[in-house]
Motif scaffolding. Sequence first.
Motif, mmCIF file in Angstrom:
data_model
loop_
_atom_site.group_PDB
_atom_site.id
_atom_site.type_symbol
_atom_site.label_atom_id
_atom_site.label_comp_id
_atom_site.label_asym_id
_atom_site.label_seq_id
_atom_site.Cartn_x
_atom_site.Cartn_y
_atom_site.Cartn_z
ATOM 1 N N VAL A 1 0.007 -5.089 65.063
ATOM 2 C CA VAL A 1 0.276 -3.907 65.890
ATOM 3 C C VAL A 1 1.171 -2.922 65.145
ATOM 4 O O VAL A 1 0.934 -1.711 65.164
ATOM 5 C CB VAL A 1 0.904 -4.305 67.248
ATOM 6 C CG1 VAL A 1 1.389 -3.091 68.007
ATOM 7 C CG2 VAL A 1 -0.105 -5.082 68.079
ATOM 8 N N LEU A 2 2.199 -3.424 64.462
ATOM 9 C CA LEU A 2 3.078 -2.544 63.688
ATOM 10 C C LEU A 2 2.276 -1.766 62.652
ATOM 11 O O LEU A 2 2.398 -0.532 62.560
ATOM 12 C CB LEU A 2 4.182 -3.354 63.003
ATOM 13 C CG LEU A 2 5.044 -2.570 61.998
ATOM 14 C CD1 LEU A 2 5.793 -1.426 62.673
ATOM 15 C CD2 LEU A 2 6.012 -3.519 61.289
ATOM 16 N N PHE B 1 1.916 -12.786 63.331
ATOM 17 C CA PHE B 1 0.727 -12.031 62.934
ATOM 18 C C PHE B 1 0.446 -10.868 63.878
ATOM 19 O O PHE B 1 0.247 -9.736 63.439
ATOM 20 C CB PHE B 1 -0.516 -12.937 62.855
ATOM 21 C CG PHE B 1 -1.777 -12.165 62.634
ATOM 22 C CD1 PHE B 1 -2.115 -11.705 61.373
ATOM 23 C CD2 PHE B 1 -2.619 -11.852 63.703
ATOM 24 C CE1 PHE B 1 -3.277 -10.963 61.167
ATOM 25 C CE2 PHE B 1 -3.778 -11.118 63.506
ATOM 26 C CZ PHE B 1 -4.101 -10.666 62.231
ATOM 27 N N ASP B 2 0.398 -11.131 65.189
ATOM 28 C CA ASP B 2 0.080 -10.059 66.149
ATOM 29 C C ASP B 2 1.106 -8.931 66.080
ATOM 30 O O ASP B 2 0.748 -7.754 66.154
ATOM 31 C CB ASP B 2 -0.007 -10.601 67.576
ATOM 32 C CG ASP B 2 -1.252 -11.442 67.803
ATOM 33 O OD1 ASP B 2 -2.247 -11.256 67.084
ATOM 34 O OD2 ASP B 2 -1.220 -12.300 68.712
ATOM 35 N N ILE C 1 9.370 0.197 62.612
ATOM 36 C CA ILE C 1 9.698 -0.994 61.825
ATOM 37 C C ILE C 1 10.933 -1.685 62.402
ATOM 38 O O ILE C 1 10.945 -2.905 62.596
ATOM 39 C CB ILE C 1 9.890 -0.628 60.340
ATOM 40 C CG1 ILE C 1 8.552 -0.175 59.748
ATOM 41 C CG2 ILE C 1 10.488 -1.799 59.563
ATOM 42 C CD1 ILE C 1 8.655 0.499 58.386
ATOM 43 N N THR C 2 11.950 -0.897 62.728
ATOM 44 C CA THR C 2 13.172 -1.458 63.305
ATOM 45 C C THR C 2 12.872 -2.153 64.628
ATOM 46 O O THR C 2 13.387 -3.244 64.908
ATOM 47 C CB THR C 2 14.232 -0.355 63.496
ATOM 48 O OG1 THR C 2 14.533 0.204 62.211
ATOM 49 C CG2 THR C 2 15.494 -0.886 64.137
ATOM 50 N N MET C 3 12.039 -1.548 65.443
ATOM 51 C CA MET C 3 11.668 -2.140 66.727
ATOM 52 C C MET C 3 10.930 -3.465 66.518
ATOM 53 O O MET C 3 11.240 -4.466 67.179
ATOM 54 C CB MET C 3 10.787 -1.184 67.531
ATOM 55 C CG MET C 3 10.258 -1.773 68.814
ATOM 56 S SD MET C 3 11.500 -1.986 70.072
ATOM 57 C CE MET C 3 11.361 -0.421 70.879
ATOM 58 N N ALA C 4 9.970 -3.502 65.610
ATOM 59 C CA ALA C 4 9.221 -4.739 65.348
ATOM 60 C C ALA C 4 10.136 -5.837 64.812
ATOM 61 O O ALA C 4 10.016 -7.005 65.210
ATOM 62 C CB ALA C 4 8.080 -4.468 64.370
ATOM 63 N N GLU C 5 11.048 -5.470 63.935
ATOM 64 C CA GLU C 5 11.986 -6.461 63.406
ATOM 65 C C GLU C 5 12.834 -7.041 64.536
ATOM 66 O O GLU C 5 13.048 -8.249 64.606
ATOM 67 C CB GLU C 5 12.866 -5.844 62.319
ATOM 68 C CG GLU C 5 12.111 -5.541 61.036
ATOM 69 C CD GLU C 5 12.932 -4.788 60.005
ATOM 70 O OE1 GLU C 5 12.590 -4.887 58.808
ATOM 71 O OE2 GLU C 5 13.904 -4.089 60.376
ATOM 72 N N LEU D 1 11.921 -10.978 61.343
ATOM 73 C CA LEU D 1 11.020 -10.312 60.419
ATOM 74 C C LEU D 1 11.784 -9.276 59.604
ATOM 75 O O LEU D 1 12.609 -8.537 60.152
ATOM 76 C CB LEU D 1 9.910 -9.612 61.223
ATOM 77 C CG LEU D 1 8.869 -8.836 60.428
ATOM 78 C CD1 LEU D 1 7.980 -9.797 59.646
ATOM 79 C CD2 LEU D 1 8.035 -7.990 61.375
ATOM 80 N N SER D 2 11.518 -9.250 58.313
ATOM 81 C CA SER D 2 12.053 -8.195 57.448
ATOM 82 C C SER D 2 10.864 -7.514 56.786
ATOM 83 O O SER D 2 10.095 -8.152 56.069
ATOM 84 C CB SER D 2 12.985 -8.775 56.377
ATOM 85 O OG SER D 2 14.165 -9.251 56.960
ATOM 86 N N PHE D 3 10.702 -6.233 57.074
ATOM 87 C CA PHE D 3 9.554 -5.443 56.615
ATOM 88 C C PHE D 3 10.091 -4.377 55.673
ATOM 89 O O PHE D 3 10.752 -3.439 56.102
ATOM 90 C CB PHE D 3 8.874 -4.798 57.824
ATOM 91 C CG PHE D 3 7.570 -4.111 57.542
ATOM 92 C CD1 PHE D 3 6.362 -4.748 57.796
ATOM 93 C CD2 PHE D 3 7.541 -2.815 57.053
ATOM 94 C CE1 PHE D 3 5.155 -4.108 57.564
ATOM 95 C CE2 PHE D 3 6.340 -2.164 56.822
ATOM 96 C CZ PHE D 3 5.140 -2.811 57.071
ATOM 97 N N TYR D 4 9.850 -4.551 54.378
ATOM 98 C CA TYR D 4 10.350 -3.616 53.370
ATOM 99 C C TYR D 4 9.189 -2.787 52.842
ATOM 100 O O TYR D 4 8.146 -3.321 52.492
ATOM 101 C CB TYR D 4 11.000 -4.361 52.204
ATOM 102 C CG TYR D 4 12.137 -5.253 52.604
ATOM 103 C CD1 TYR D 4 13.390 -4.729 52.882
ATOM 104 C CD2 TYR D 4 11.959 -6.637 52.720
ATOM 105 C CE1 TYR D 4 14.447 -5.553 53.254
ATOM 106 C CE2 TYR D 4 13.009 -7.466 53.083
ATOM 107 C CZ TYR D 4 14.244 -6.914 53.342
ATOM 108 O OH TYR D 4 15.286 -7.727 53.708
#
Length: 124
Positions: free
Chosen positions: A35-36, A30-31, A79-83, A64-67
């Motif tokens: 932040v992302l 969640f955090d 997004i790449t960094m958060a993943e 994590l996968s963020f689409y």
Amino acid sequence: MNKELDDQLCQRYPKIFDDCRRTMCNDGWFDLLDVLCERLQFWTDHNRAPQVVVSQVKEKWGELSFYGQGGNQEQDGMITMAEGMSARICEHCGKPGTTLVSGEIYLTRCQEHAPSRGSVAAEQ
């Protein structure tokens, strides 16, 4: 993610979660997602970047996968960094974790939430 945390993301970032799609990952991220999304929206609002709109958020291969649609090169980098960071954060509690393999399932867990028969995943 539990409904309460999911609703918080939708309420805080209505432009990113325009139809309030549900995130399909555990609460420990969640955090990281909060932040992302804050950074993605800040970049849109202050740098005239395209609006990022989520199509799906889930766990895949223990990360994590963020689409989404929209955004620019800088936002893609966020997004790449958060993943990548998700591979070091327990998906259950948010503590430091390691990507493990349990049978054929990949998961990122801290020592407390690691399965008893999990082994460290090889670098991909």
